[in-house]
Write an enzyme that holds these catalytic residues in place. Structure first.
Site, PDB file in Angstrom:
ATOM      1  N   CYS A  77      49.409  79.234  12.957  1.00 56.71           N
ATOM      2  CA  CYS A  77      48.939  77.941  12.456  1.00 56.71           C
ATOM      3  C   CYS A  77      47.514  77.655  12.918  1.00 56.71           C
ATOM      4  O   CYS A  77      47.260  76.701  13.673  1.00 56.71           O
ATOM      5  CB  CYS A  77      49.890  76.836  12.896  1.00 56.71           C
ATOM      6  SG  CYS A  77      51.504  76.956  12.118  1.00 56.71           S
ATOM      7  N   ARG A  86      39.965  90.018  17.656  1.00 59.47           N
ATOM      8  CA  ARG A  86      38.563  90.349  17.450  1.00 59.47           C
ATOM      9  C   ARG A  86      37.961  89.710  16.190  1.00 59.47           C
ATOM     10  O   ARG A  86      36.842  89.195  16.247  1.00 59.47           O
ATOM     11  CB  ARG A  86      38.356  91.868  17.422  1.00 59.47           C
ATOM     12  CG  ARG A  86      38.665  92.552  18.745  1.00 59.47           C
ATOM     13  CD  ARG A  86      38.221  94.008  18.755  1.00 59.47           C
ATOM     14  NE  ARG A  86      36.767  94.102  18.752  1.00 59.47           N
ATOM     15  CZ  ARG A  86      36.032  94.405  17.703  1.00 59.47           C
ATOM     16  NH1 ARG A  86      36.605  94.668  16.531  1.00 59.47           N
ATOM     17  NH2 ARG A  86      34.718  94.460  17.793  1.00 59.47           N
ATOM     18  N   GLU A  94      30.617 105.125  31.905  1.00 63.12           N
ATOM     19  CA  GLU A  94      31.798 104.275  31.835  1.00 63.12           C
ATOM     20  C   GLU A  94      32.126 103.873  30.401  1.00 63.12           C
ATOM     21  O   GLU A  94      32.129 102.692  30.042  1.00 63.12           O
ATOM     22  CB  GLU A  94      31.586 103.031  32.706  1.00 63.12           C
ATOM     23  CG  GLU A  94      31.473 103.376  34.183  1.00 63.12           C
ATOM     24  CD  GLU A  94      30.975 102.233  35.043  1.00 63.12           C
ATOM     25  OE1 GLU A  94      30.992 102.392  36.273  1.00 63.12           O
ATOM     26  OE2 GLU A  94      30.547 101.198  34.488  1.00 63.12           O
TER      27      GLU A  94
END
Length: 419
Positions: free
Chosen positions: A344, A312, A273
Site C-alpha cells: 500500500c 532499489r 573490496e
C-alpha cells in the site's frame, strides 16, 4: 557472463528451470548462480594476477552465508561494516586475517569484538573513533592494525545516495588533515597505522574518478613515509559498476592496468573490496503476476514481489530488467506495462510504461540484476515474510534461506503482561 537463458521455452539459471523452482519454493524468491559468482570472482583474480593484491568481498551487497562460503572457497576475504557482518564472514569461512572492518559508526563494543577476533585491519573514519579504539586496544593489551579512510574529495559521478568520496559526505577523514591525524595516531597506545583506505562510491562506470582518487592516495603515501610511517598497504575500496540497462562498466583488465600504473612502484599490498560487481548480475528475483489490471490510461501488471522485497527502484529510481519466465513467441509484440507490487504505497513500483511481451494472470517474471542490495535491504513491511533465497549449482538448487511463516514472525514478538 550470463547464466540466465531460455531452454525449451523456459528461462533457466544454469541448468535449472525457474518454473521448477517456483513450483517447489513458491514466489517471490531470490535466486543466485554459483557459476556467475565464481566467474565474477575469478575475473578479478585473473585481472590482478601478478600484482600483490587481495579481494575482500563487500558483504553489504549480499550477506547470505552460502554466497559468502562460495566466494570464501575461492580465496575471497571480507569487507564488513558491522559486527553482524563480521560474524557472518567468519561463519561463512573467511578467516579473520582476511577481514577488513569498515564503517563510520563503530561502537566500542564493535571495536572490541573486532580486536578479539583478530581481524586483518580496522578502517578508522574519525578522530573520536581513533581515540575509542586506542582505549579499547590498550585495555586488551593489543595493537590495532589500522588504516584511515581518507576522503579525497573526488566526485564519483554516481547516484547521490551512493557517493561517498566528497567533502560533504559523512565518510572518512578530510584529505588535507590526513598527515596530522596519522601523526596523532602513531603517538597513541594500542594503535598501529599500517595502511591508507579510500572508497569513493558505488556503481562507478568510469575509470577517471578512480584514477583521481588513487593518485591522491599515492601522493599521501609518499608524504606519510616521509613522516616516518611504515605504510605497506593500500585499501582501494570497491565501486566498479555493473550493467543494469545500457551502462558500459570498464573492463577489469583496464581497471587493473590503471591500478598498476599508479601503485606498481609503491611496494604496497593492494586490497580491493568489490561487492555489487561480484554478486549483482549473479542474482535475480522471480515473481508471479497476480493480476493484469487495465486502467483508463495504463495497463498494470501487479506482481507478488513488492518494494519491501526489492527496494532499489523505490529508493534509487533504479532500473531492473524484467523478462517473462516463459519464452515469448518470436512474433510476440510488446505492450507498455506499469509493473507494480501489492504493498500500500504508490512507490511500490518496479517499472513505468515498460515495453513487455503480453502478460497474463499467473505468469512468472524475472527481475534481473537483483543479486546485490536486494535481499539484504528487504523488510517485512505490511507483515510480508522475507523472500526466500535459492542457490543454483549446475542442475541442482537449494533453498539457502527459507521463507518464514507469519506465525514465526509473530512468535518473535512479545506482548507486555499489562495488555
Amino acid at each position: 557472463m550470463s547464466v540466465f537463458a531460455y531452454r525449451d521455452g523456459v528461462l533457466h539459471a544454469e541448468s535449472v528451470s525457474l518454473a521448477d523452482v517456483a513450483r517447489e519454493v513458491g514466489t517471490p524468491f531470490y535466486l543466485y548462480s554459483t557459476a556467475a559468482l565464481e566467474s565474477h570472482y575469478n575475473a578479478y583474480a585473473g585481472a590482478f594476477a601478478g600484482q600483490d593484491a587481495g579481494v575482500c568481498y563487500a558483504l553489504k551487497a549480499n550477506s547470505n552465508l552460502a554466497v559468502i562460503r562460495t566466494l570464501a572457497r575461492l580465496g575471497a576475504g571480507g569487507d564488513v561494516v558491522s559486527v553482524g557482518e563480521m560474524t557472518r564472514a567468519l561463519a561463512g569461512g573467511i578467516p579473520p586475517e582476511r577481514i577488513v572492518f569498515s564503517g563510520v559508526g563503530k561502537t566500542r563494543d564493535d571495536l572490541r569484538a573486532a580486536l578479539e577476533a583478530g581481524i586483518h585491519q580496522i578502517n578508522v573514519e574519525s578522530v573520536p573513533e581513533l581515540e575509542a579504539l586506542s582505549e579499547v586496544a590498550s585495555s586488551l593489551g593489543v595493537e590495532a592494525p589500522i588504516a584511515f579512510r581518507v576522503n579525497p574529495d573526488v566526485d564519483a559521478k554516481t547516484h547521490a545516495k551512493i557517493a561517498t568520496g566528497k567533502k560533504e559526505n559523512k565518510f572518512g577523514i578530510d584529505y588535507d588533515h590526513a598527515r596530522e591525524i596519522y601523526r596523532r595516531a602513531a603517538a597513541l597506545p594500542g594503535i598501529k597505522p599500517v595502511a591508507i583506505a579510500v572508497h569513493i562510491g558505488s556503481q562507478l562506470t568510469d575509470l577517471a574518478p578512480f584514477r583521481a582518487a588513487y593518485e591522491r592516495v599515492a601522493a599521501l603515501l609518499h608524504q606519510l613515509r616521509e613522516d616516518g610511517h611504515d605504510i605497506q598497504r593500500l585499501d582501494l575500496g570497491g565501486g566498479l559498476g555493473i550493467t543494469y540497462r545500457n551502462e558500459a562498466p570498464p573492463d577489469l583488465a583496464d581497471y587493473a592496468a590503471m591500478v598498476r600504473s599508479i601503485t606498481g612502484n609503491l611496494g604496497c599490498r593492494i586490497t580491493l573490496e568489490p561487492g555489487r560487481s561480484l554478486v549483482g548480475n549473479a542474482g535475480i528475483l522471480v515473481s508471479r503476476v497476480i493480476y493484469v489490471k487495465q486502467g483508463l490510461h495504463r495497463r498494470f501488471a501487479i506482481i507478488d514481489a513488492a518494494m519491501n522485497d526489492l527496494i532499489r527502484p523505490s529508493l534509487y529510481d533504479a532500473y531492473h530488467g524484467i523478462v517473462p519466465v516463459a519464452e515469448p513467441a518470436p512474433d510476440a509484440g510488446q505492450e507498455p506495462y506499469d509493473v507494480v507490487g501489492p504493498v500500500c504505497e504508490s512507490g511500490d513500483t518496479f517499472a513505468v510504461q515498460r515495453p513487455l511481451p503480453p502478460l497474463a494472470d499467473d505468469d512468472l517474471v524475472a527481475l534481473l540484476s537483483a543479486g546485490a542490495y536486494g535481499a539484504v535491504m528487504a523488510s517485512t513491511y505490511n507483515t510480508r515474510p522475507l523472500v526466500p533465497e535459492v542457490l543454483v549449482n549446475g542442475d541442482r538448487f537449494s533453498v539457502i534461506r527459507p521463507r518464514p511463516t507469519v506465525e514465526e514472525m509473530l512468535a518473535a514478538e512479545r506482548i507486555p503482561d499489562w495488555l
